[in-house]
Motif scaffolding. Structure first.
Motif, PDB file in Angstrom:
ATOM      1  N   LYS A  79       0.843  -1.198   0.000  1.00 11.28           N
ATOM      2  CA  LYS A  79       0.000   0.000   0.000  1.00 11.28           C
ATOM      3  C   LYS A  79       0.877   1.246   0.000  1.00 11.28           C
ATOM      4  CE  LYS A  79      -1.632  -1.464   3.874  1.00 11.28           C
ATOM      5  NZ  LYS A  79      -2.353  -1.705   5.146  1.00 11.28           N
ATOM      6  N   SER A  80       0.262   2.380  -0.266  1.00  7.86           N
ATOM      7  CA  SER A  80       0.995   3.643  -0.262  1.00  7.86           C
ATOM      8  C   SER A  80       1.004   4.237   1.145  1.00  7.86           C
ATOM      9  CB  SER A  80       0.346   4.631  -1.237  1.00  7.86           C
ATOM     10  OG  SER A  80      -0.913   5.066  -0.737  1.00  7.86           O
ATOM     11  N   PHE A  81       1.867   5.221   1.337  1.00  8.80           N
ATOM     12  CA  PHE A  81       1.907   5.950   2.608  1.00  8.80           C
ATOM     13  C   PHE A  81       0.555   6.593   2.889  1.00  8.80           C
ATOM     14  CE2 PHE A  81       2.280  10.231   4.428  1.00  8.80           C
ATOM     15  CZ  PHE A  81       2.738   9.922   5.707  1.00  8.80           C
ATOM     16  N   VAL A  82      -0.011   7.219   1.874  1.00  9.43           N
ATOM     17  CA  VAL A  82      -1.312   7.888   2.031  1.00  9.43           C
ATOM     18  C   VAL A  82      -2.383   6.892   2.455  1.00  9.43           C
ATOM     19  CG1 VAL A  82      -3.161   9.094   0.803  1.00  9.43           C
ATOM     20  CG2 VAL A  82      -0.780   9.777   0.461  1.00  9.43           C
ATOM     21  N   GLU A  83      -2.418   5.723   1.826  1.00  7.21           N
ATOM     22  CA  GLU A  83      -3.400   4.699   2.181  1.00  7.21           C
ATOM     23  C   GLU A  83      -3.216   4.236   3.619  1.00  7.21           C
ATOM     24  OE1 GLU A  83      -4.198   2.494  -2.102  1.00  7.21           O
ATOM     25  OE2 GLU A  83      -2.407   1.987  -0.947  1.00  7.21           O
ATOM     26  N   ALA A  84      -1.960   4.045   4.013  1.00  9.76           N
ATOM     27  CA  ALA A  84      -1.673   3.566   5.368  1.00  9.76           C
ATOM     28  C   ALA A  84      -2.078   4.594   6.421  1.00  9.76           C
ATOM     29  CB  ALA A  84      -0.192   3.225   5.495  1.00  9.76           C
ATOM     30  N   VAL A  85      -1.804   5.870   6.156  1.00  6.32           N
ATOM     31  CA  VAL A  85      -2.181   6.940   7.088  1.00  6.32           C
ATOM     32  C   VAL A  85      -3.688   6.989   7.250  1.00  6.32           C
ATOM     33  CG1 VAL A  85      -2.292   9.436   7.389  1.00  6.32           C
ATOM     34  CG2 VAL A  85      -0.146   8.373   6.763  1.00  6.32           C
ATOM     35  N   LYS A  86      -4.414   6.968   6.147  1.00  4.54           N
ATOM     36  CA  LYS A  86      -5.869   7.035   6.208  1.00  4.54           C
ATOM     37  C   LYS A  86      -6.445   5.811   6.909  1.00  4.54           C
ATOM     38  CE  LYS A  86      -6.714   9.960   2.171  1.00  4.54           C
ATOM     39  NZ  LYS A  86      -7.381  10.046   0.841  1.00  4.54           N
ATOM     40  N   GLU A  87      -5.874   4.658   6.619  1.00  2.00           N
ATOM     41  CA  GLU A  87      -6.358   3.418   7.221  1.00  2.00           C
ATOM     42  C   GLU A  87      -6.219   3.434   8.738  1.00  2.00           C
ATOM     43  OE1 GLU A  87      -4.414  -0.904   7.209  1.00  2.00           O
ATOM     44  OE2 GLU A  87      -5.321  -0.425   5.266  1.00  2.00           O
ATOM     45  N   LYS A  88      -5.123   4.012   9.230  1.00  2.00           N
ATOM     46  CA  LYS A  88      -4.870   4.000  10.670  1.00  2.00           C
ATOM     47  C   LYS A  88      -5.485   5.185  11.411  1.00  2.00           C
ATOM     48  CE  LYS A  88      -1.235   3.535  14.137  1.00  2.00           C
ATOM     49  NZ  LYS A  88       0.197   3.237  14.397  1.00  2.00           N
ATOM     50  N   TYR A  89      -5.504   6.358  10.780  1.00  2.00           N
ATOM     51  CA  TYR A  89      -5.843   7.565  11.532  1.00  2.00           C
ATOM     52  C   TYR A  89      -7.136   8.274  11.131  1.00  2.00           C
ATOM     53  CZ  TYR A  89      -1.059   7.275  13.317  1.00  2.00           C
ATOM     54  OH  TYR A  89       0.098   6.859  13.918  1.00  2.00           O
ATOM     55  N   CYS A  90      -7.682   7.998   9.973  1.00  6.48           N
ATOM     56  CA  CYS A  90      -8.885   8.718   9.574  1.00  6.48           C
ATOM     57  C   CYS A  90     -10.104   8.230  10.341  1.00  6.48           C
ATOM     58  CB  CYS A  90      -9.133   8.584   8.074  1.00  6.48           C
ATOM     59  SG  CYS A  90      -8.120   9.691   7.082  1.00  6.48           S
ATOM     60  N   THR A  91     -11.092   9.124  10.466  1.00  7.72           N
ATOM     61  CA  THR A  91     -12.314   8.814  11.181  1.00  7.72           C
ATOM     62  C   THR A  91     -13.065   7.682  10.510  1.00  7.72           C
ATOM     63  OG1 THR A  91     -12.536  11.086  11.909  1.00  7.72           O
ATOM     64  CG2 THR A  91     -14.528   9.747  11.963  1.00  7.72           C
ATOM     65  N   ASP A  92     -13.554   6.769  11.321  1.00 10.86           N
ATOM     66  CA  ASP A  92     -14.355   5.659  10.803  1.00 10.86           C
ATOM     67  C   ASP A  92     -15.589   5.553  11.695  1.00 10.86           C
ATOM     68  OD1 ASP A  92     -13.829   2.057  10.396  1.00 10.86           O
ATOM     69  OD2 ASP A  92     -15.313   3.413   9.544  1.00 10.86           O
ATOM     70  N   LEU A  93     -16.724   5.971  11.166  1.00  8.13           N
ATOM     71  CA  LEU A  93     -17.957   5.985  11.946  1.00  8.13           C
ATOM     72  C   LEU A  93     -18.722   4.682  11.731  1.00  8.13           C
ATOM     73  CD1 LEU A  93     -19.849   7.666  13.760  1.00  8.13           C
ATOM     74  CD2 LEU A  93     -20.937   8.513  11.669  1.00  8.13           C
ATOM     75  N   ASP A  94     -18.963   3.966  12.805  1.00 12.55           N
ATOM     76  CA  ASP A  94     -19.706   2.714  12.738  1.00 12.55           C
ATOM     77  C   ASP A  94     -20.887   2.760  13.701  1.00 12.55           C
ATOM     78  OD1 ASP A  94     -18.104   1.163  10.880  1.00 12.55           O
ATOM     79  OD2 ASP A  94     -16.557   1.204  12.417  1.00 12.55           O
ATOM     80  N   SER A  95     -21.827   1.863  13.489  1.00 10.43           N
ATOM     81  CA  SER A  95     -22.965   1.800  14.392  1.00 10.43           C
ATOM     82  C   SER A  95     -23.460   0.366  14.503  1.00 10.43           C
ATOM     83  CB  SER A  95     -24.089   2.694  13.871  1.00 10.43           C
ATOM     84  OG  SER A  95     -24.568   2.219  12.618  1.00 10.43           O
ATOM     85  N   PHE A  96     -24.125   0.069  15.594  1.00  6.38           N
ATOM     86  CA  PHE A  96     -24.729  -1.247  15.753  1.00  6.38           C
ATOM     87  C   PHE A  96     -25.937  -1.120  16.668  1.00  6.38           C
ATOM     88  CE2 PHE A  96     -21.506  -0.784  19.020  1.00  6.38           C
ATOM     89  CZ  PHE A  96     -22.133  -1.227  20.177  1.00  6.38           C
ATOM     90  N   SER A 125       4.922   0.561   0.356  1.00  6.07           N
ATOM     91  CA  SER A 125       5.931   0.389  -0.683  1.00  6.07           C
ATOM     92  C   SER A 125       6.243   1.687  -1.434  1.00  6.07           C
ATOM     93  CB  SER A 125       5.480  -0.671  -1.691  1.00  6.07           C
ATOM     94  OG  SER A 125       4.284  -0.268  -2.346  1.00  6.07           O
ATOM     95  N   HIS A 126       5.366   2.689  -1.308  1.00  7.88           N
ATOM     96  CA  HIS A 126       5.575   3.942  -2.029  1.00  7.88           C
ATOM     97  C   HIS A 126       4.761   5.055  -1.366  1.00  7.88           C
ATOM     98  CE1 HIS A 126       1.955   2.089  -3.639  1.00  7.88           C
ATOM     99  NE2 HIS A 126       1.565   3.275  -4.103  1.00  7.88           N
ATOM    100  N   GLY A 127       4.961   6.291  -1.837  1.00  6.26           N
ATOM    101  CA  GLY A 127       4.294   7.434  -1.216  1.00  6.26           C
ATOM    102  C   GLY A 127       2.832   7.569  -1.579  1.00  6.26           C
ATOM    103  N   GLY A 128       2.530   7.484  -2.872  1.00  4.71           N
ATOM    104  CA  GLY A 128       1.146   7.674  -3.298  1.00  4.71           C
ATOM    105  C   GLY A 128       0.658   9.084  -3.057  1.00  4.71           C
ATOM    106  N   ILE A 129       1.558  10.046  -3.142  1.00  2.00           N
ATOM    107  CA  ILE A 129       1.221  11.438  -2.840  1.00  2.00           C
ATOM    108  C   ILE A 129       0.432  12.058  -3.992  1.00  2.00           C
ATOM    109  CG2 ILE A 129       2.174  13.720  -2.296  1.00  2.00           C
ATOM    110  CD1 ILE A 129       4.651  12.219  -1.215  1.00  2.00           C
ATOM    111  N   PRO A 130      -0.719  12.660  -3.717  1.00  3.53           N
ATOM    112  CA  PRO A 130      -1.519  13.288  -4.780  1.00  3.53           C
ATOM    113  C   PRO A 130      -0.832  14.530  -5.332  1.00  3.53           C
ATOM    114  CG  PRO A 130      -2.433  13.784  -2.623  1.00  3.53           C
ATOM    115  CD  PRO A 130      -1.352  12.762  -2.393  1.00  3.53           C
ATOM    116  N   GLU A 131      -1.311  15.012  -6.463  1.00  2.00           N
ATOM    117  CA  GLU A 131      -0.703  16.171  -7.113  1.00  2.00           C
ATOM    118  C   GLU A 131      -0.659  17.392  -6.207  1.00  2.00           C
ATOM    119  OE1 GLU A 131      -2.447  17.093 -10.843  1.00  2.00           O
ATOM    120  OE2 GLU A 131      -1.965  15.147 -11.752  1.00  2.00           O
TER     121      GLU A 131
END
Length: 200
Positions: free
Chosen positions: A17-34, A73-79
């Motif tokens: 995965k890219s750095f950007v993907e890894a950051v979002k996967e670990k730190y971005c908000t994930d709202l769930d409900s049950f 494996s790579h940065g994946g940095i957007p423009e």
């Protein structure tokens, strides 16, 4: 059942995965409900809520980021760079990943203007001195770099220090090098004083 070499390689490539993907996967908000029955619904948030301010970076609160063993494996940095995602990272651990390209490393470091510490240990970065030497944007804020067990050559140490003018501490243990003294040609060429914390 035994897994073929082709299947193993395919599985590894899928997991990268890219750095950007890894950051979002670990730190971005994930709202769930049950539901707990009787019409009640529990909602919970993983991570820190996004800043509602217009144009605010999604992960502006991040300062210390640990992404060791994240299959990066790579940065994946957007423009547009990382200013809308995580512009304030100061301390970054990318050890034990799959990064193998100096171009990706330098692009990532230059996209993080507040970065002072970077750990790239145990990434087998491809030895391409020309890529480092051709880099024209100084990484002016980077002060502490850990490159243990990266199979780094002395010529790359010299090239890296030339693009990191604020460098204060450098770790290159586990690369088959011997301790260097202030009379060593490497130390002379990179103009580092004898008291510089240089770990080999």
């Amino acid at each position: 059942m035994a897994v073929s070499t082709h299947q193993a390689k395919k599985k590894l490539s899928v997991s990268k995965k890219s750095f950007v993907e890894a950051v979002k996967e670990k730190y971005c908000t994930d709202l769930d409900s049950f539901s707990i029955g009787n019409g009640f619904v529990i909602k919970y948030i993983q991570g820190k809520p996004k800043d509602d301010k217009k144009n605010a970076a999604e992960l502006a609160f991040l300062r210390n980021v640990g992404l060791s063993n994240s299959s990066i494996s790579h940065g994946g940095i957007p423009e547009e760079g990382l200013m809308r995602l995580c512009p304030n990272i100061v301390d970054l651990d990318l050890s034990h990943n799959l990064i193998d390209n100096w171009s990706d490393v330098l692009e990532l470091l230059s996209a993080l203007p507040s970065l002072k510490f970077i750990n790239l240990s145990h990434n087998k970065v491809f030895n391409d001195k020309r890529c480092i030497s051709a880099w024209k944007r100084p990484l002016s804020n980077v002060e502490d770099v850990v490159l243990n067990s990266t199979e780094l050559e002395w010529c790359h140490v010299i090239a890296l220090t030339s693009v990191m003018p604020a460098l204060k501490e450098l770790h290159v243990c586990g690369n088959g090098k011997h301790r260097v003294s202030d009379r060593n040609p490497v130390m002379i060429e990179i103009k580092i004083p004898s008291h510089f914390p240089f770990y080999v």
